[in-house]
Motif scaffolding. Structure first.
Motif, PDB file in Angstrom:
ATOM      1  N   TYR A  41       0.826  -1.210   0.000  1.00 24.59           N
ATOM      2  CA  TYR A  41       0.000   0.000   0.000  1.00 24.59           C
ATOM      3  C   TYR A  41       0.860   1.259   0.000  1.00 24.59           C
ATOM      4  N   VAL A  42       1.914   1.248   0.794  1.00 25.37           N
ATOM      5  CA  VAL A  42       2.767   2.443   0.935  1.00 25.37           C
ATOM      6  C   VAL A  42       3.547   2.701  -0.352  1.00 25.37           C
ATOM      7  N   LEU A  43       4.225   1.659  -0.872  1.00 29.37           N
ATOM      8  CA  LEU A  43       5.123   1.867  -2.003  1.00 29.37           C
ATOM      9  C   LEU A  43       4.380   2.031  -3.328  1.00 29.37           C
ATOM     10  N   ASN A  44       3.123   1.598  -3.359  1.00 29.26           N
ATOM     11  CA  ASN A  44       2.316   1.808  -4.566  1.00 29.26           C
ATOM     12  C   ASN A  44       1.417   3.027  -4.446  1.00 29.26           C
ATOM     13  N   ASN A  45       1.629   3.817  -3.374  1.00 29.66           N
ATOM     14  CA  ASN A  45       0.871   5.061  -3.175  1.00 29.66           C
ATOM     15  C   ASN A  45      -0.641   4.833  -3.189  1.00 29.66           C
ATOM     16  N   THR A  46      -1.074   3.741  -2.581  1.00 27.58           N
ATOM     17  CA  THR A  46      -2.499   3.443  -2.520  1.00 27.58           C
ATOM     18  C   THR A  46      -3.169   4.360  -1.510  1.00 27.58           C
ATOM     19  N   SER A  47      -4.175   5.081  -1.968  1.00 29.93           N
ATOM     20  CA  SER A  47      -4.846   6.033  -1.085  1.00 29.93           C
ATOM     21  C   SER A  47      -6.119   5.464  -0.471  1.00 29.93           C
ATOM     22  N   ALA A  48      -6.551   4.266  -0.954  1.00 32.65           N
ATOM     23  CA  ALA A  48      -7.810   3.705  -0.459  1.00 32.65           C
ATOM     24  C   ALA A  48      -7.679   3.189   0.978  1.00 32.65           C
ATOM     25  N   VAL A  49      -6.457   2.922   1.417  1.00 37.59           N
ATOM     26  CA  VAL A  49      -6.223   2.398   2.768  1.00 37.59           C
ATOM     27  C   VAL A  49      -5.527   3.472   3.591  1.00 37.59           C
ATOM     28  N   ARG A  50      -6.031   3.734   4.776  1.00 44.61           N
ATOM     29  CA  ARG A  50      -5.438   4.762   5.636  1.00 44.61           C
ATOM     30  C   ARG A  50      -4.273   4.171   6.411  1.00 44.61           C
ATOM     31  N   ILE A  51      -3.115   4.768   6.212  1.00 40.82           N
ATOM     32  CA  ILE A  51      -1.893   4.336   6.910  1.00 40.82           C
ATOM     33  C   ILE A  51      -1.242   5.575   7.485  1.00 40.82           C
ATOM     34  N   SER A  52      -0.851   5.500   8.748  1.00 36.17           N
ATOM     35  CA  SER A  52      -0.297   6.671   9.432  1.00 36.17           C
ATOM     36  C   SER A  52       1.013   7.099   8.767  1.00 36.17           C
ATOM     37  N   GLU A  53       1.321   8.388   8.889  1.00 36.18           N
ATOM     38  CA  GLU A  53       2.539   8.912   8.279  1.00 36.18           C
ATOM     39  C   GLU A  53       3.805   8.297   8.888  1.00 36.18           C
ATOM     40  N   PRO A  54       3.868   8.062  10.244  1.00 36.98           N
ATOM     41  CA  PRO A  54       5.062   7.397  10.793  1.00 36.98           C
ATOM     42  C   PRO A  54       5.286   6.008  10.187  1.00 36.98           C
ATOM     43  N   THR A  55       4.196   5.261   9.970  1.00 40.33           N
ATOM     44  CA  THR A  55       4.336   3.932   9.370  1.00 40.33           C
ATOM     45  C   THR A  55       4.829   4.044   7.936  1.00 40.33           C
ATOM     46  N   ARG A  56       4.264   4.991   7.184  1.00 32.15           N
ATOM     47  CA  ARG A  56       4.710   5.199   5.805  1.00 32.15           C
ATOM     48  C   ARG A  56       6.199   5.537   5.767  1.00 32.15           C
ATOM     49  N   HIS A  57       6.611   6.399   6.688  1.00 35.19           N
ATOM     50  CA  HIS A  57       8.018   6.789   6.742  1.00 35.19           C
ATOM     51  C   HIS A  57       8.901   5.574   7.052  1.00 35.19           C
ATOM     52  N   ARG A  58       8.460   4.731   7.989  1.00 37.57           N
ATOM     53  CA  ARG A  58       9.247   3.553   8.380  1.00 37.57           C
ATOM     54  C   ARG A  58       9.395   2.584   7.202  1.00 37.57           C
ATOM     55  N   VAL A  59       8.326   2.409   6.437  1.00 40.52           N
ATOM     56  CA  VAL A  59       8.373   1.508   5.286  1.00 40.52           C
ATOM     57  C   VAL A  59       9.319   2.058   4.221  1.00 40.52           C
ATOM     58  N   ARG A  60       9.209   3.349   3.952  1.00 32.41           N
ATOM     59  CA  ARG A  60      10.073   3.941   2.917  1.00 32.41           C
ATOM     60  C   ARG A  60      11.543   3.855   3.318  1.00 32.41           C
ATOM     61  N   GLU A  61      11.840   4.107   4.592  1.00 33.71           N
ATOM     62  CA  GLU A  61      13.222   4.029   5.063  1.00 33.71           C
ATOM     63  C   GLU A  61      13.755   2.607   4.966  1.00 33.71           C
ATOM     64  N   ALA A  62      12.909   1.612   5.304  1.00 37.03           N
ATOM     65  CA  ALA A  62      13.333   0.215   5.203  1.00 37.03           C
ATOM     66  C   ALA A  62      13.615  -0.160   3.753  1.00 37.03           C
ATOM     67  N   ALA A  63      12.753   0.282   2.838  1.00 41.34           N
ATOM     68  CA  ALA A  63      12.958   0.003   1.419  1.00 41.34           C
ATOM     69  C   ALA A  63      14.237   0.662   0.912  1.00 41.34           C
ATOM     70  N   LYS A  64      14.486   1.877   1.372  1.00 38.45           N
ATOM     71  CA  LYS A  64      15.709   2.585   0.962  1.00 38.45           C
ATOM     72  C   LYS A  64      16.944   1.883   1.482  1.00 38.45           C
ATOM     73  N   GLU A  65      16.898   1.428   2.735  1.00 38.51           N
ATOM     74  CA  GLU A  65      18.057   0.750   3.340  1.00 38.51           C
ATOM     75  C   GLU A  65      18.371  -0.552   2.615  1.00 38.51           C
ATOM     76  N   LEU A  66      17.343  -1.286   2.218  1.00 35.58           N
ATOM     77  CA  LEU A  66      17.540  -2.580   1.555  1.00 35.58           C
ATOM     78  C   LEU A  66      17.749  -2.443   0.046  1.00 35.58           C
ATOM     79  N   GLY A  67      17.476  -1.270  -0.479  1.00 38.00           N
ATOM     80  CA  GLY A  67      17.580  -1.090  -1.928  1.00 38.00           C
ATOM     81  C   GLY A  67      16.443  -1.750  -2.672  1.00 38.00           C
ATOM     82  N   TYR A  68      15.278  -1.802  -2.042  1.00 39.91           N
ATOM     83  CA  TYR A  68      14.128  -2.476  -2.645  1.00 39.91           C
ATOM     84  C   TYR A  68      13.320  -1.505  -3.506  1.00 39.91           C
ATOM     85  N   VAL A  69      12.918  -1.990  -4.681  1.00 35.98           N
ATOM     86  CA  VAL A  69      11.975  -1.252  -5.521  1.00 35.98           C
ATOM     87  C   VAL A  69      10.879  -2.220  -5.943  1.00 35.98           C
TER      88      VAL A  69
END
Length: 348
Positions: A41-69
Motif C-alpha cells: 500500500y505504501v510503495l504503490n501510493n495506494t490512497s484507499a487504505v489509511r496508513i499513518s505517516e510514521p508507518t509510511r516513513h518507516r516503510v520507505r526508510e526500510a525500502a531505501k536501506e535494503l535497496g528495494y523497488v
C-alpha cells in the motif's frame, strides 16, 4: 652450475562472493515491522487504505536501506494491466514549446503513478509501429503527429491498451482525439498582417521532413484569412540553414513581398537576420511574424511579432489520459487543445 627445481605451491583462488539476493517486499516488511500488504500500500501510493505517516516513513526508510523497488511486472499482474503509458519518440524537430509541453505531461503522469516510456520507433510506420508498441503491453498509448490508422488502434487495443490517444490535427477512428488546430495559427498571422496593410505575403514552409503535418495547415490558415481579399500568398520553402535563408534574402526584392509569416519564431529569427544582412528594413519594407512566442523573439531587434499558442497544462492532459484508462469502454472523445492569439511587436 647445478640447477635446483623448486615447486611453488598454488595459492588457492579466493572464493567468489555469493551473489546478493534481490530484496523482496517480505524483507522490507520484516525490517519495518509491518505486513507485506502495508508495504504494498505504501510503495504503490495506494490512497484507499489509511496508513499513518510514521508507518509510511518507516516503510520507505526500510525500502531505501535494503535497496528495494517494487516489481513492475508483478504489480501489473495484480492490477490486471500495466501502468505504462507509451509515447513514441518524435521523429521530427518539434521545437522548444512542444518539448516543454511533453516534459510537463510526463511529470504529471508520473504523479498519477504511471510510468512514461518513450519508444524510439525510427523507421517503423503504421501497423508495424503499432505492433512494436503493443509488444510492451502499455496501458495507454499517446501518439503525437499523424500516421496512426484505425487498424493500428485495433492492434493496440487487442494487446491490452485500455486507451489510445492521438495528438495531432485529425481524428482517428477508435482513438481519443486531442486536436491541435494549426490552421488557426496561420489564420491569426494572416489576419494580423492584412490588418497592418500588407498585401503581398510570403509564408515559410520548412523543408525539414515531417514538419509538413504542422506547416501545411498553417499555410492553409493564411490562405483562408486572405480569401476574397486583394492580398496574395507566396510559398517560401526554407531549410533551417543560414545558406538557405541567405538565398531567399538575396532575391527578396525581386519577389516583391511586403510581409512574411515564418512558420515559427526559430525560422523567423533565421530569415529576419538574413533579410537584415541584405539591407531589407523591418518592418518598413517587410513585416515579419512568427509563432510560439519564444524568449528568443523578444531578444531580437526589432522584437519579433508572434502567434502565441495556448496549450493545456500537462496536469489537465494527464488527467484526461487517466480518465480514459479508467473507462476503457467509453466512447472515444474529441478535445480541442490549441488556442492561438497574436502578440504584436515591432517587427510587424
Amino acid at each position: 652450475m647445478p640447477y635446483v627445481m623448486v615447486q611453488i605451491p598454488k595459492t588457492p583462488a579466493a572464493p567468489s562472493p555469493a551473489p546478493r539476493s534481490v530484496p523482496t517486499s517480505a524483507d522490507v516488511a520484516r525490517l519495518a515491522g509491518v505486513s507485506r500488504a502495508t508495504v504494498s500500500y505504501v510503495l504503490n501510493n495506494t490512497s484507499a487504505v489509511r496508513i499513518s505517516e510514521p508507518t509510511r516513513h518507516r516503510v520507505r526508510e526500510a525500502a531505501k536501506e535494503l535497496g528495494y523497488v517494487p516489481h513492475a511486472a508483478a504489480r501489473s499482474l495484480r492490477a490486471g494491466h500495466s501502468r505504462m503509458v507509451l509515447m513514441p519518440a518524435p521523429t521530427v524537430p518539434v521545437g522548444v514549446l512542444y518539448s516543454q509541453f511533453i516534459s510537463e505531461l510526463q511529470w504529471a503522469l508520473g504523479r498519477l503513478d504511471y510510468t512514461v516510456v518513450q519508444h524510439g520507433s525510427v523507421g517503423l510506420h503504421g501497423d508495424q509501429a503499432a505492433r512494436a508498441w503493443a509488444e510492451l503491453r502499455p496501458v495507454a498509448v499517446l501518439v503525437p503527429g499523424a500516421g496512426l490508422g484505425p487498424e493500428s488502434v485495433a492492434v493496440l487495443k487487442r494487446a491490452g491498451a485500455r486507451a489510445v490517444l492521438t495528438l495531432g490535427p485529425e481524428k482517428v477512428e477508435g482513438a481519443h482525439a486531442l486536436l491541435l488546430d494549426h490552421e488557426a495559427v496561420g489564420h491569426q498571422a494572416g489576419v494580423h498582417l492584412y490588418g497592418r496593410g500588407r498585401r503581398r505575403i510570403g509564408v515559410v514552409v520548412p523543408e525539414e521532413p515531417g514538419l509538413e503535418v504542422f506547416s501545411r495547415p498553417r499555410l492553409e490558415g493564411v490562405r483562408r484569412a486572405l480569401l476574397g481579399t486583394d492580398a496574395t500568398t507566396t510559398e517560401l520553402p526554407l531549410a533551417y540553414k543560414e545558406e538557405s535563408a541567405a538565398r531567399i534574402a538575396l532575391r527578396w526584392r525581386d519577389l516583391g513581398l511586403d510581409a512574411v509569416f515564418t512558420y515559427n519564431d526559430e525560422y523567423g529569427m533565421l530569415l529576419m537576420r538574413a533579410l537584415q544582412d541584405e539591407g531589407v528594413r523591418i518592418p518598413d519594407e517587410t513585416a515579419v511574424i512568427g509563432a510560439d512566442d519564444l524568449m528568443i523573439g523578444r531578444l531580437l531587434r526589432p522584437r519579433l511579432s508572434t502567434v502565441r499558442l495556448q496549450l493545456p497544462s500537462g496536469r489537465d492532459l494527464a488527467e484526461l489520459v487517466d480518465n480514459a484508462v479508467r473507462d476503457p469502454g467509453g466512447t472515444p472523445g474529441t478535445h480541442e487543445l490549441l488556442g492561438a492569439s497574436v502578440v504584436h511587436r515591432e517587427s510587424s
